[in-house]
Write a protein that holds these residues in place. Structure first.
Motif, PDB file in Angstrom:
ATOM      1  N   THR A   1       5.501  26.427  27.349  1.00  0.00           N
ATOM      2  CA  THR A   1       4.771  25.279  27.491  1.00  0.00           C
ATOM      3  C   THR A   1       4.840  23.951  26.730  1.00  0.00           C
ATOM      4  N   VAL A   2       5.287  24.249  25.518  1.00  0.00           N
ATOM      5  CA  VAL A   2       5.218  23.131  24.336  1.00  0.00           C
ATOM      6  C   VAL A   2       6.687  22.745  24.132  1.00  0.00           C
ATOM      7  N   ILE A   3       7.521  23.638  24.021  1.00  0.00           N
ATOM      8  CA  ILE A   3       8.988  23.410  23.620  1.00  0.00           C
ATOM      9  C   ILE A   3       9.652  22.282  24.472  1.00  0.00           C
TER      10      ILE A   3
ATOM     11  N   TYR B   1      21.797  14.957  29.351  1.00  0.00           N
ATOM     12  CA  TYR B   1      20.604  15.109  30.347  1.00  0.00           C
ATOM     13  C   TYR B   1      21.190  15.893  31.364  1.00  0.00           C
ATOM     14  N   MET B   2      22.666  15.917  31.837  1.00  0.00           N
ATOM     15  CA  MET B   2      22.958  16.626  33.081  1.00  0.00           C
ATOM     16  C   MET B   2      23.080  18.050  32.603  1.00  0.00           C
ATOM     17  N   PHE B   3      23.446  18.665  31.535  1.00  0.00           N
ATOM     18  CA  PHE B   3      23.682  20.073  31.262  1.00  0.00           C
ATOM     19  C   PHE B   3      23.058  20.622  30.091  1.00  0.00           C
ATOM     20  N   TYR B   4      22.925  19.897  28.900  1.00  0.00           N
ATOM     21  CA  TYR B   4      22.381  20.651  27.745  1.00  0.00           C
ATOM     22  C   TYR B   4      20.836  20.683  27.715  1.00  0.00           C
ATOM     23  N   LEU B   5      20.405  19.440  27.850  1.00  0.00           N
ATOM     24  CA  LEU B   5      18.735  19.644  28.118  1.00  0.00           C
ATOM     25  C   LEU B   5      18.112  20.540  29.378  1.00  0.00           C
ATOM     26  N   PRO B   6      18.810  20.627  30.495  1.00  0.00           N
ATOM     27  CA  PRO B   6      18.206  21.601  31.499  1.00  0.00           C
ATOM     28  C   PRO B   6      18.686  22.824  30.667  1.00  0.00           C
ATOM     29  N   LEU B   7      19.894  23.134  30.158  1.00  0.00           N
ATOM     30  CA  LEU B   7      20.173  24.493  29.643  1.00  0.00           C
ATOM     31  C   LEU B   7      19.029  25.176  28.385  1.00  0.00           C
ATOM     32  N   GLY B   8      18.775  24.026  27.775  1.00  0.00           N
ATOM     33  CA  GLY B   8      18.086  24.273  26.345  1.00  0.00           C
ATOM     34  C   GLY B   8      16.466  24.485  27.013  1.00  0.00           C
ATOM     35  N   THR B   9      16.078  23.793  28.114  1.00  0.00           N
ATOM     36  CA  THR B   9      14.806  24.230  28.671  1.00  0.00           C
ATOM     37  C   THR B   9      14.698  25.607  29.335  1.00  0.00           C
TER      38      THR B   9
ATOM     39  N   ILE C   1      16.775  28.297  28.526  1.00  0.00           N
ATOM     40  CA  ILE C   1      16.564  29.081  27.527  1.00  0.00           C
ATOM     41  C   ILE C   1      15.409  29.267  26.773  1.00  0.00           C
ATOM     42  N   SER C   2      14.488  27.969  26.622  1.00  0.00           N
ATOM     43  CA  SER C   2      13.439  28.273  26.072  1.00  0.00           C
ATOM     44  C   SER C   2      12.460  28.892  26.759  1.00  0.00           C
ATOM     45  N   GLN C   3      12.212  28.674  28.279  1.00  0.00           N
ATOM     46  CA  GLN C   3      11.590  29.428  28.998  1.00  0.00           C
ATOM     47  C   GLN C   3      11.896  30.863  29.036  1.00  0.00           C
ATOM     48  N   ILE C   4      12.920  31.259  29.097  1.00  0.00           N
ATOM     49  CA  ILE C   4      13.624  32.602  29.158  1.00  0.00           C
ATOM     50  C   ILE C   4      13.060  33.454  27.990  1.00  0.00           C
ATOM     51  N   VAL C   5      13.202  32.662  26.670  1.00  0.00           N
ATOM     52  CA  VAL C   5      12.758  33.530  25.357  1.00  0.00           C
ATOM     53  C   VAL C   5      11.242  33.483  25.475  1.00  0.00           C
ATOM     54  N   GLY C   6      10.578  32.260  25.920  1.00  0.00           N
ATOM     55  CA  GLY C   6       9.051  32.404  26.181  1.00  0.00           C
ATOM     56  C   GLY C   6       8.640  33.522  27.053  1.00  0.00           C
ATOM     57  N   LEU C   7       9.041  33.545  28.303  1.00  0.00           N
ATOM     58  CA  LEU C   7       8.732  34.688  29.340  1.00  0.00           C
ATOM     59  C   LEU C   7       9.075  36.125  28.652  1.00  0.00           C
TER      60      LEU C   7
END
Length: 108
Positions: free
Chosen positions: A59-61, A79-87, A89-95
């Motif tokens: 929710t935060v990162i 914006y087209m690749f790295y930001l969605p990928l980072g988001t 990955i962050s959600q996968i780690v969080g989940l």
């Protein structure tokens, strides 16, 4: 060199709305994370600690990553690749943290 100055009256309303939405998302996420961490401190329950960390990653990162990327005005590949990928990955780690917190035994 002058410091960055923004005239809020000439700023398009869509940017103000987008910033407000990100800000509310971050504040609400931090509130939930704080409550889970407080539950961990009160009960010394590791499940709550993993839940708090997982919720922070979900929710935060991601909104913080988006705001940081937007404020630097980086290349379109970000914006087209790295930001969605980072988001993602962050959600996968969080989940993963959340699933782990649910899978822990109550006595842990």
């Amino acid at each position: 060199m002058q410091p960055l100055q923004i005239d809020l009256l000439t700023l398009p309303i869509r940017y103000v709305t987008l910033f407000a939405a990100f800000f509310v998302t971050i504040v609400m996420g931090l509130f939930i994370v704080f409550q889970a961490y407080h539950g961990y401190r009160r009960n010394a329950n590791r499940r709550m600690l993993f839940l708090a960390v997982g919720l922070a990653f979900v929710t935060v990162i991601p909104p913080l990553m988006s705001l940081a990327t937007a404020s630097f005005g980086l290349h379109v590949d970000i914006y087209m690749f790295y930001l969605p990928l980072g988001t993602a990955i962050s959600q996968i780690v969080g989940l993963s943290f959340i699933i782990y917190s649910l899978a822990l035994r109550s006595g842990s």
